[in-house]
Structure formats: C-alpha cells, structure tokens
Design a protein around this motif. Structure first.
Motif, PDB file in Angstrom:
ATOM      1  N   HIS A 138      19.841  39.837 -52.599  1.00  0.00           N
ATOM      2  CA  HIS A 138      20.821  39.020 -51.867  1.00  0.00           C
ATOM      3  C   HIS A 138      22.100  38.725 -52.643  1.00  0.00           C
ATOM      4  CE1 HIS A 138      18.702  38.222 -48.130  1.00  0.00           C
ATOM      5  NE2 HIS A 138      17.616  38.377 -48.856  1.00  0.00           N
ATOM      6  N   TRP A 139      22.058  38.837 -53.958  1.00  0.00           N
ATOM      7  CA  TRP A 139      23.273  38.531 -54.726  1.00  0.00           C
ATOM      8  C   TRP A 139      23.874  39.804 -55.355  1.00  0.00           C
ATOM      9  CZ3 TRP A 139      20.077  34.664 -53.419  1.00  0.00           C
ATOM     10  CH2 TRP A 139      20.621  33.413 -53.162  1.00  0.00           C
ATOM     11  N   GLY A 140      23.129  40.919 -55.256  1.00  0.00           N
ATOM     12  CA  GLY A 140      23.696  42.194 -55.678  1.00  0.00           C
ATOM     13  C   GLY A 140      23.437  42.527 -57.136  1.00  0.00           C
ATOM     14  N   SER A 141      23.760  43.765 -57.482  1.00  0.00           N
ATOM     15  CA  SER A 141      23.386  44.274 -58.808  1.00  0.00           C
ATOM     16  C   SER A 141      24.159  43.574 -59.936  1.00  0.00           C
ATOM     17  CB  SER A 141      23.592  45.779 -58.880  1.00  0.00           C
ATOM     18  OG  SER A 141      24.909  46.074 -58.516  1.00  0.00           O
ATOM     19  N   ARG A 142      25.325  42.999 -59.602  1.00  0.00           N
ATOM     20  CA  ARG A 142      26.068  42.315 -60.684  1.00  0.00           C
ATOM     21  C   ARG A 142      25.417  40.992 -61.091  1.00  0.00           C
ATOM     22  NH1 ARG A 142      32.346  42.125 -59.988  1.00  0.00           N
ATOM     23  NH2 ARG A 142      31.772  41.176 -58.032  1.00  0.00           N
ATOM     24  N   ALA A 143      24.507  40.505 -60.248  1.00  0.00           N
ATOM     25  CA  ALA A 143      23.862  39.211 -60.540  1.00  0.00           C
ATOM     26  C   ALA A 143      22.528  39.372 -61.262  1.00  0.00           C
ATOM     27  CB  ALA A 143      23.655  38.445 -59.240  1.00  0.00           C
ATOM     28  N   VAL A 144      22.140  40.620 -61.532  1.00  0.00           N
ATOM     29  CA  VAL A 144      20.792  40.785 -62.114  1.00  0.00           C
ATOM     30  C   VAL A 144      20.754  40.299 -63.563  1.00  0.00           C
ATOM     31  CG1 VAL A 144      20.158  42.702 -60.602  1.00  0.00           C
ATOM     32  CG2 VAL A 144      21.160  43.181 -62.841  1.00  0.00           C
ATOM     33  N   ALA A 145      19.539  40.056 -64.032  1.00  0.00           N
ATOM     34  CA  ALA A 145      19.349  39.520 -65.383  1.00  0.00           C
ATOM     35  C   ALA A 145      19.863  40.500 -66.427  1.00  0.00           C
ATOM     36  CB  ALA A 145      17.862  39.258 -65.610  1.00  0.00           C
ATOM     37  N   ARG A 146      20.273  39.956 -67.551  1.00  0.00           N
ATOM     38  CA  ARG A 146      20.675  40.844 -68.640  1.00  0.00           C
ATOM     39  C   ARG A 146      20.002  40.419 -69.941  1.00  0.00           C
ATOM     40  NH1 ARG A 146      26.070  38.431 -67.373  1.00  0.00           N
ATOM     41  NH2 ARG A 146      26.280  36.677 -68.803  1.00  0.00           N
ATOM     42  N   PRO A 147      19.763  41.395 -70.824  1.00  0.00           N
ATOM     43  CA  PRO A 147      19.090  41.061 -72.083  1.00  0.00           C
ATOM     44  C   PRO A 147      20.053  40.362 -73.032  1.00  0.00           C
ATOM     45  CG  PRO A 147      19.650  43.398 -72.022  1.00  0.00           C
ATOM     46  CD  PRO A 147      20.060  42.827 -70.694  1.00  0.00           C
ATOM     47  N   THR A 148      19.526  39.498 -73.843  1.00  0.00           N
ATOM     48  CA  THR A 148      20.335  38.875 -74.898  1.00  0.00           C
ATOM     49  C   THR A 148      19.911  39.500 -76.232  1.00  0.00           C
ATOM     50  OG1 THR A 148      18.769  37.160 -75.540  1.00  0.00           O
ATOM     51  CG2 THR A 148      20.163  36.693 -73.623  1.00  0.00           C
ATOM     52  N   PRO A 149      20.678  39.268 -77.285  1.00  0.00           N
ATOM     53  CA  PRO A 149      20.241  39.780 -78.589  1.00  0.00           C
ATOM     54  C   PRO A 149      19.158  38.917 -79.225  1.00  0.00           C
ATOM     55  CG  PRO A 149      22.487  38.894 -78.715  1.00  0.00           C
ATOM     56  CD  PRO A 149      22.000  38.644 -77.328  1.00  0.00           C
ATOM     57  N   VAL A 150      18.586  37.990 -78.458  1.00  0.00           N
ATOM     58  CA  VAL A 150      17.623  37.031 -79.020  1.00  0.00           C
ATOM     59  C   VAL A 150      16.182  37.491 -78.777  1.00  0.00           C
ATOM     60  CG1 VAL A 150      16.781  34.649 -78.874  1.00  0.00           C
ATOM     61  CG2 VAL A 150      19.220  35.125 -78.656  1.00  0.00           C
ATOM     62  N   LEU A 151      15.378  37.415 -79.830  1.00  0.00           N
ATOM     63  CA  LEU A 151      13.944  37.663 -79.687  1.00  0.00           C
ATOM     64  C   LEU A 151      13.205  36.332 -79.791  1.00  0.00           C
ATOM     65  CD1 LEU A 151      12.921  40.780 -81.838  1.00  0.00           C
ATOM     66  CD2 LEU A 151      13.715  40.678 -79.476  1.00  0.00           C
ATOM     67  N   ALA A 152      12.111  36.206 -79.040  1.00  0.00           N
ATOM     68  CA  ALA A 152      11.212  35.053 -79.184  1.00  0.00           C
ATOM     69  C   ALA A 152       9.881  35.586 -79.685  1.00  0.00           C
ATOM     70  CB  ALA A 152      11.041  34.346 -77.844  1.00  0.00           C
ATOM     71  N   VAL A 153       9.404  35.006 -80.766  1.00  0.00           N
ATOM     72  CA  VAL A 153       8.130  35.420 -81.366  1.00  0.00           C
ATOM     73  C   VAL A 153       7.290  34.156 -81.457  1.00  0.00           C
ATOM     74  CG1 VAL A 153       7.072  36.563 -83.356  1.00  0.00           C
ATOM     75  CG2 VAL A 153       9.420  37.119 -82.729  1.00  0.00           C
ATOM     76  N   ARG A 154       6.060  34.197 -80.997  1.00  0.00           N
ATOM     77  CA  ARG A 154       5.285  32.951 -80.959  1.00  0.00           C
ATOM     78  C   ARG A 154       3.798  33.211 -81.005  1.00  0.00           C
ATOM     79  NH1 ARG A 154       5.682  31.899 -74.622  1.00  0.00           N
ATOM     80  NH2 ARG A 154       6.315  33.975 -74.087  1.00  0.00           N
ATOM     81  N   GLY A 155       3.043  32.174 -81.337  1.00  0.00           N
ATOM     82  CA  GLY A 155       1.600  32.337 -81.403  1.00  0.00           C
ATOM     83  C   GLY A 155       0.915  31.014 -81.668  1.00  0.00           C
ATOM     84  N   VAL A 156      -0.387  31.099 -81.800  1.00  0.00           N
ATOM     85  CA  VAL A 156      -1.190  29.912 -82.125  1.00  0.00           C
ATOM     86  C   VAL A 156      -2.073  30.291 -83.302  1.00  0.00           C
ATOM     87  CG1 VAL A 156      -2.883  28.248 -81.273  1.00  0.00           C
ATOM     88  CG2 VAL A 156      -1.215  29.214 -79.683  1.00  0.00           C
ATOM     89  N   ILE A 157      -2.138  29.422 -84.325  1.00  0.00           N
ATOM     90  CA  ILE A 157      -3.040  29.643 -85.454  1.00  0.00           C
ATOM     91  C   ILE A 157      -4.039  28.482 -85.515  1.00  0.00           C
ATOM     92  CG2 ILE A 157      -1.406  31.016 -86.846  1.00  0.00           C
ATOM     93  CD1 ILE A 157      -1.123  28.302 -88.525  1.00  0.00           C
ATOM     94  N   PRO A 158      -5.182  28.694 -86.155  1.00  0.00           N
ATOM     95  CA  PRO A 158      -6.165  27.606 -86.217  1.00  0.00           C
ATOM     96  C   PRO A 158      -5.688  26.451 -87.099  1.00  0.00           C
ATOM     97  CG  PRO A 158      -7.118  29.731 -86.907  1.00  0.00           C
ATOM     98  CD  PRO A 158      -5.648  29.930 -86.793  1.00  0.00           C
ATOM     99  N   GLY A 159      -6.135  25.255 -86.767  1.00  0.00           N
ATOM    100  CA  GLY A 159      -5.860  24.077 -87.603  1.00  0.00           C
ATOM    101  C   GLY A 159      -4.587  23.362 -87.202  1.00  0.00           C
ATOM    102  N   ASN A 160      -4.668  22.031 -87.145  1.00  0.00           N
ATOM    103  CA  ASN A 160      -3.475  21.235 -86.804  1.00  0.00           C
ATOM    104  C   ASN A 160      -2.506  21.160 -87.970  1.00  0.00           C
ATOM    105  OD1 ASN A 160      -5.054  18.738 -84.658  1.00  0.00           O
ATOM    106  ND2 ASN A 160      -4.078  20.657 -84.170  1.00  0.00           N
ATOM    107  N   PRO A 161      -1.219  21.086 -87.687  1.00  0.00           N
ATOM    108  CA  PRO A 161      -0.242  20.909 -88.772  1.00  0.00           C
ATOM    109  C   PRO A 161      -0.229  19.468 -89.257  1.00  0.00           C
ATOM    110  CG  PRO A 161       0.877  20.889 -86.663  1.00  0.00           C
ATOM    111  CD  PRO A 161      -0.581  21.126 -86.364  1.00  0.00           C
ATOM    112  N   SER A 162       0.281  19.255 -90.432  1.00  0.00           N
ATOM    113  CA  SER A 162       0.463  17.890 -90.916  1.00  0.00           C
ATOM    114  C   SER A 162       1.582  17.240 -90.087  1.00  0.00           C
ATOM    115  CB  SER A 162       0.832  17.986 -92.395  1.00  0.00           C
ATOM    116  OG  SER A 162       1.510  16.862 -92.772  1.00  0.00           O
TER     117      SER A 162
END
Ligand SMILES: Cc1cc2nc3c(=O)[nH]c(=O)nc-3n(C[C@H](O)[C@H](O)[C@H](O)COP(=O)(O)OP(=O)(O)OC[C@H]3O[C@@H](n4cnc5c(N)ncnc54)[C@H](O)[C@@H]3O)c2cc1C
Length: 272
Positions: A138-162
C-alpha cells in the motif's frame, strides 16, 4: 477485519478487540509460537497496555523485575542511575504465549504467509513486522524497510549478574547491556559493523563483539567469556522509514510494520 501478523502487535490487538463488535481474522505465517528467545525489556507504557489485556499479574510472574540499573560509561562508571520497579524483563516466548492466551476463541486463525492481501476486508491491519507485505503493497517500494549498518548480538548466560554491574554501557557508536533474567543474565551488544550481508555469521559476530568490547568493564568481559555461539543470536537491524501517515484508505500499519527502529530508538545512524 483482517490482521496480518500474529507477533506482539497483532496478538495484542486481536486480544483487545471486543468480539461482540469485531469479526477478526488473524493471519500468522508461523505454525507455532517460538520456544526460544532472549529477554525483552518492558517499560511502564508497555506494561499499561498489558494491564488493559488483564495480563499484568501473569506478566510479572513470568518476568524479572529490574529494580536498579544504570547507564554507564565503558569502564562501568554510572552516568545515570535508575531505581524503582518500572522496568520488567520478560522472555519473548513467554510474552508471546501470554498475548496469545488473551486472543478470544471467536478470532479466526489462519496459518500461512500472506502474499496477497484480502480484497474483501473492510479493514486490513498490517502487523507483519519490519518487512511488512502490507506496507510494501500500500505504500510502495520506496517505503520498504532498509538495513542499517548496526548489528545486534545477544544471548543469555547462566547466573545472575551482580546488582552493581546491571545496566547499559555506552561507548562510541556501540552499547552493551546486561541484566538479570530468571536464573541467568540477559546480555545484548549493538554496534556499527558497516554495510554487510543480511545473514550474520554468529561465531564471527561474537568474535567481533569480544574484540570491540575488550576494553570495557570486567563485568562485560565476564559475560562475553561465558557466551557461546550456541547461546547467541546475531542479526542486522533494519528500520522501516517514517511515513507521513500510517493509514491509507482501509489499511493501517501498527508495530514494527509502522515504525521499526534501531536499538537506541533513534534515527538511522550515519555510515561510519
Ligand atoms: C535486537 C532487538 C532487541 C529488541 N529489544 C526490545 C526490548 O528490549 N524491548 C522492546 O520493547 N522492544 C524491543 N525490540 C523491538 C521489538 O522486538 C519489536 O518492536 C516488536 O517485536 C514488534 O512487534 P510486531 O508484532 O510489530 O512485529 P514482529 O515481532 O516482527 O511480528 C510480526 C509477525 O508477523 C508475522 N508475519 C510477517 N509477515 C507475514 C506475512 N506476510 N504473513 C503472515 N504473517 C506474517 C511474523 O511471523 C511475526 O509473527 C527489539 C528488537 C530487536 C531487533
């Protein structure tokens, strides 16, 4: 009414609409709810929306209250401290399960990817995320998402942080966050990587993260030493460019289909 996408936005909408007034069809491509995922931080506004769905108590049971934390410099020095019980960490799969449970049985569920939008619907809601088909149609190809130079890296490890290490560590063009999540520590890193392929190689991204944050506080080093490629997710961040209006005729965009943002909630960063 047709809702395209049964993620956070689509499920929440399907759950809040009065079944006496709206006949809703919910289209979701995923056959099942995801069983793995990292933690989502929810501030008061998001929790208020959950309260309207009468799910706040269950959300609190399933989540971890983040009672204190700080914005820190890379060495761990607090620049701004936060106390209180406004912030809640909730595993994404648990949130989706809760939202899903609030969808009335009167909602018709259709499993499968929508490529062509329903023609006879009096209202089509695009809740289909950053790569929205509804937005493109409905908004056309110019409105589609674009990539940024940003990466997100994430996870969960055992044990609570201080408690004195909890928070977000802000460096130049990067940030690292860590917080308790149940019995573990949820962590995330975000940094500019330059333009690159959309498919991110996880072991390589983890190595880059370790290198980039090698001068950061001991707590950050500790988390990254424990992280493994198997417990880590890495992805490129895409944004959906702002639109003048998020409605067009009988179509409306919500959630990431309307306004997917970078992790700092800000405009797209300039290329390094
Ligand atoms: C790394 C990262 C960390 C984040 N951390 C946080 C956080 O801590 N707190 C926070 O509030 N937000 C966070 N966000 C943002 C948050 O994840 C999104 O804003 C949220 O998931 C958007 O929900 P949504 O329902 O709009 O889209 P999505 O979650 O993308 O859901 C879209 C749904 O539509 C379905 N779909 C897509 N296309 C079609 C189609 N054609 N046909 C049928 N179904 C389709 C998908 O399968 C999916 O289920 C984070 C985002 C990222 C990338």
């Amino acid at each position: 009414m047709d809702i395209i996408g049964g993620g956070i936005a689509g499920l929440a909408l399907a759950g809040i609409l009065d079944p006496e007034r709206f006949a809703v069809t919910l289209h979701e491509q995923r056959p099942e709810l995801p069983s793995v995922g990292t933690t989502l931080a929810m501030w008061a506004g998001a929790q208020a929306a959950i309260a309207r769905l009468r799910l706040l108590d269950q959300l609190r049971d399933a989540g971890t209250k983040l009672a204190s934390g700080a914005l820190r410099d890379p060495s761990g020095q607090a620049m701004l401290s936060m106390e209180g019980d406004t912030l809640l960490g909730i595993p994404r799969p648990a949130l989706l399960k809760l939202l899903d449970s609030a969808v009335p049985t009167t909602v018709q569920r259709v499993t499968g990817r929508v490529e062509r939008l329903p023609r006879d619907s009096w209202l089509t809601v695009g809740a289909d995320g950053v790569h929205s088909v509804v937005r493109r149609t409905h908004w056309g190809s110019r409105a589609v998402a674009r990539p940024t130079p940003v990466l997100a890296v994430r996870g969960v490890i055992p044990g609570n942080p201080s408690p004195e290490d909890v928070g977000e560590y802000w460096g130049r063009g990067n940030l690292f966050g860590l917080a308790p999540a149940g019995e573990g520590t949820n962590w995330y890193a975000s940094f500019r990587s330059g333009p690159g392929p959309d498919q991110v190689d996880v072991p390589e991204a983890l190595d880059t993260t370790r290198r980039l944050f090698s001068g950061h506080a001991a707590a950050v080093q500790h988390v990254l030493a424990q992280a493994t490629a198997e417990t880590t997710l890495a992805q490129r961040i895409w944004i959906a460019p702002p639109l003048a209006r998020y409605t067009r005729r009988n179509v409306v965009l919500i959630g990431d289909a309307a306004h997917a943002m970078t992790p700092n909630l800000a405009a797209e960063p300039a290329n390094p």
